[in-house]
Design an enzyme around this catalytic site. Structure first.
Site, short mmCIF file in Angstrom:
data_model
loop_
_atom_site.label_atom_id
_atom_site.label_comp_id
_atom_site.label_asym_id
_atom_site.label_seq_id
_atom_site.Cartn_x
_atom_site.Cartn_y
_atom_site.Cartn_z
N GLU A 74 3.96 3.30 2.87
CA GLU A 74 5.24 2.60 2.78
C GLU A 74 6.45 3.53 2.88
O GLU A 74 7.41 3.21 3.55
CB GLU A 74 5.33 1.81 1.46
CG GLU A 74 4.41 0.61 1.43
CD GLU A 74 4.68 -0.26 0.22
OE1 GLU A 74 3.81 -0.32 -0.65
OE2 GLU A 74 5.77 -0.84 0.12
N HIS B 9 -22.29 8.04 -1.45
CA HIS B 9 -23.41 7.17 -1.11
C HIS B 9 -23.25 6.54 0.27
O HIS B 9 -24.03 5.67 0.65
CB HIS B 9 -23.55 6.09 -2.19
CG HIS B 9 -23.84 6.67 -3.54
ND1 HIS B 9 -25.12 6.92 -3.99
CD2 HIS B 9 -23.02 7.14 -4.51
CE1 HIS B 9 -25.07 7.47 -5.19
NE2 HIS B 9 -23.79 7.62 -5.52
N SER C 251 3.98 -3.69 -7.47
CA SER C 251 3.87 -4.28 -8.82
C SER C 251 2.42 -4.28 -9.28
O SER C 251 2.11 -4.03 -10.45
CB SER C 251 4.42 -5.71 -8.83
OG SER C 251 5.79 -5.70 -8.53
N SER D 190 10.31 -8.31 -7.65
CA SER D 190 11.30 -9.27 -7.14
C SER D 190 11.27 -10.57 -7.94
O SER D 190 12.27 -11.28 -8.01
CB SER D 190 11.00 -9.61 -5.67
OG SER D 190 9.72 -10.22 -5.59
N LYS E 108 6.67 -11.89 4.81
CA LYS E 108 7.06 -12.77 3.68
C LYS E 108 8.00 -13.88 4.17
O LYS E 108 7.89 -15.03 3.75
CB LYS E 108 7.74 -11.95 2.58
CG LYS E 108 6.76 -11.13 1.73
CD LYS E 108 7.46 -10.38 0.61
CE LYS E 108 6.46 -9.58 -0.25
NZ LYS E 108 7.07 -8.80 -1.30
N SER F 15 5.98 -8.91 -11.25
CA SER F 15 6.51 -8.93 -9.89
C SER F 15 7.92 -8.38 -9.93
O SER F 15 8.80 -8.94 -10.60
CB SER F 15 6.54 -10.36 -9.32
OG SER F 15 7.28 -10.38 -8.12
#
Ligand code: PA5
Length: 357
Positions: free
Chosen positions: A240, A256, A61, A104, A350, A102
């Site tokens: 993923e 750099h 998201s 979900s 989660k 989001s």
């Protein structure tokens, strides 16, 4: 032992919940996303003068915030802040448009930052497919972009990014050129017919990219702006979908520091593959940087592959280059015999965190 990406039966077996189908349907998703934006009730936000825009979101998201920030950077007159975490910066408050994204609707960092925005009396726009955010939007009457559920967030990028981007046009923050949208949609439609499972590997650049990655460790190089967002997106997709480690960086910042780091461990890096986004319309200095740097690194990696950037508008370039990487990451999973959909480590963490609530 690698699978044959032209074996449609095997693909079906490995991808029972349809991650590849979600990718193949990207064009249709964008069309539906346009309708979601068109039919959204944004009356409460219309004719507001916004001091800035903060887009909140994590992971799949949160990527919509990255891409929107880079797409609008050339024209928007107020600051755009991407918030990936629990806390809003102190300067985001009254007068700001805060967009909570989001898929979900249950991501705790996004909900935490949104609650802070509500406490500071910011203008609120919510985008979700359900969950706590949907309940909150219904109870409190916040403007909402309701998107379809049932996908993985990363497979719903059309639903996640496009309605917010189009809503910013409706709200007068940017002025999207209709012809850019048409160019982007036409290009995605054309690419979908080339990248889909039925096109054999010999004629399918997405399958070819997956085959090139194979068992090599990919490093993604972009450039500041949209290709920075796209490099990070591709890294996350390879993580993923492909369940594969991957790192990324950006020109010119990497000039750099990181280039020097290729001097050791060539025995290990010789199994890396470097994937670089190359925009033919990039500034000459940037083209030279990329040319010289890739020349310096060439002998330290197995191969350097370029993601061709097609299209004229920023939107068409961004969506088409992202699409190739997204679908290639799904093919990478299928090539290596992995189901692209499950993200077990994300979900188990989660669940652990939810026990603390
Ligand atoms: O791909 C994923 O599953 C994650 O990156 C999620 O997008 C992330 O954890 C946030 O969840 P949500 O998109 O539901 O807010």
């Amino acid at each position: 032992m690698m699978n044959n990406l032209d074996d449609l039966k095997k693909i079906q077996e490995l991808d029972p919940t349809g991650m590849l189908k979600a990718e193949e349907d990207f064009y249709e998703q964008l069309i539906e996303a346009q309708n979601i934006a068109k039919n959204a009730d944004l009356l409460k936000l219309n004719s507001c003068e916004f001091k800035g825009v903060a887009i909140l979101g994590m992971g799949g998201s949160g990527f919509s915030a990255d891409i929107i920030k880079t797409l609008v950077a050339d024209e928007i007159k107020v600051p755009v802040e991407v918030v990936k975490g629990y806390d809003l910066p102190a300067f985001v408050g009254k007068g700001w448009l805060v967009v909570a994204v989001s898929y979900s609707g249950n991501t705790e960092e996004t909900i935490s930052a949104l609650n802070q925005a509500i406490g500071r009396d910011a203008y609120i726009l919510i985008e979700c497919s359900g969950g706590k955010l949907k309940d909150l939007a219904e109870k409190s009457g916040y403007s909402t972009l309701n998107i379809p559920s049932g996908l993985q967030p990363r497979g719903a990028i059309g639903y996640l990014f496009f309605p917010v981007y189009l809503a910013m046009d409706t709200l007068g923050l940017i002025d999207i050129d209709e012809s850019d949208v048409k160019e982007a949609l036409d290009l995605i439609k054309e690419k979908a017919s080339i990248y889909n499972r039925k096109t054999l590997t010999t004629a399918n650049p997405a399958k070819q990219l997956a085959v090139k990655i194979g068992d090599r460790l990919p490093i993604i190089y972009g450039t500041e702006g949209i290709y920075s967002a796209l490099s990070y997106r591709l890294k996350c997709e390879i993580n993923e979908n492909g369940k594969t480690p991957c790192w990324w960086n950006n020109f010119s910042e990497l000039n750099h520091n990181e280039t020097v780091g290729w001097e050791r461990l060539s025995g290990i890096t010789s199994s890396f593959i470097l994937i670089a986004f190359r925009d033919p319309e990039a500034h000459q200095k940037m083209k030279t940087r990329i040319e010289v740097t890739l020349g310096q690194i060439k002998s330290n990696v197995a191969e350097i592959v370029e993601i061709p950037v097609e299209g004229h508008s920023k939107l068409a370039k961004a969506l088409s280059a992202m699409y190739l990487g997204d679908i290639a990451s799904v093919y990478l999973a299928l090539l290596t015999g992995v189901d692209p959909t499950p993200v077990v480590k994300i979900e188990s963490l989660k669940a652990e965190l939810a026990k603390l609530d």
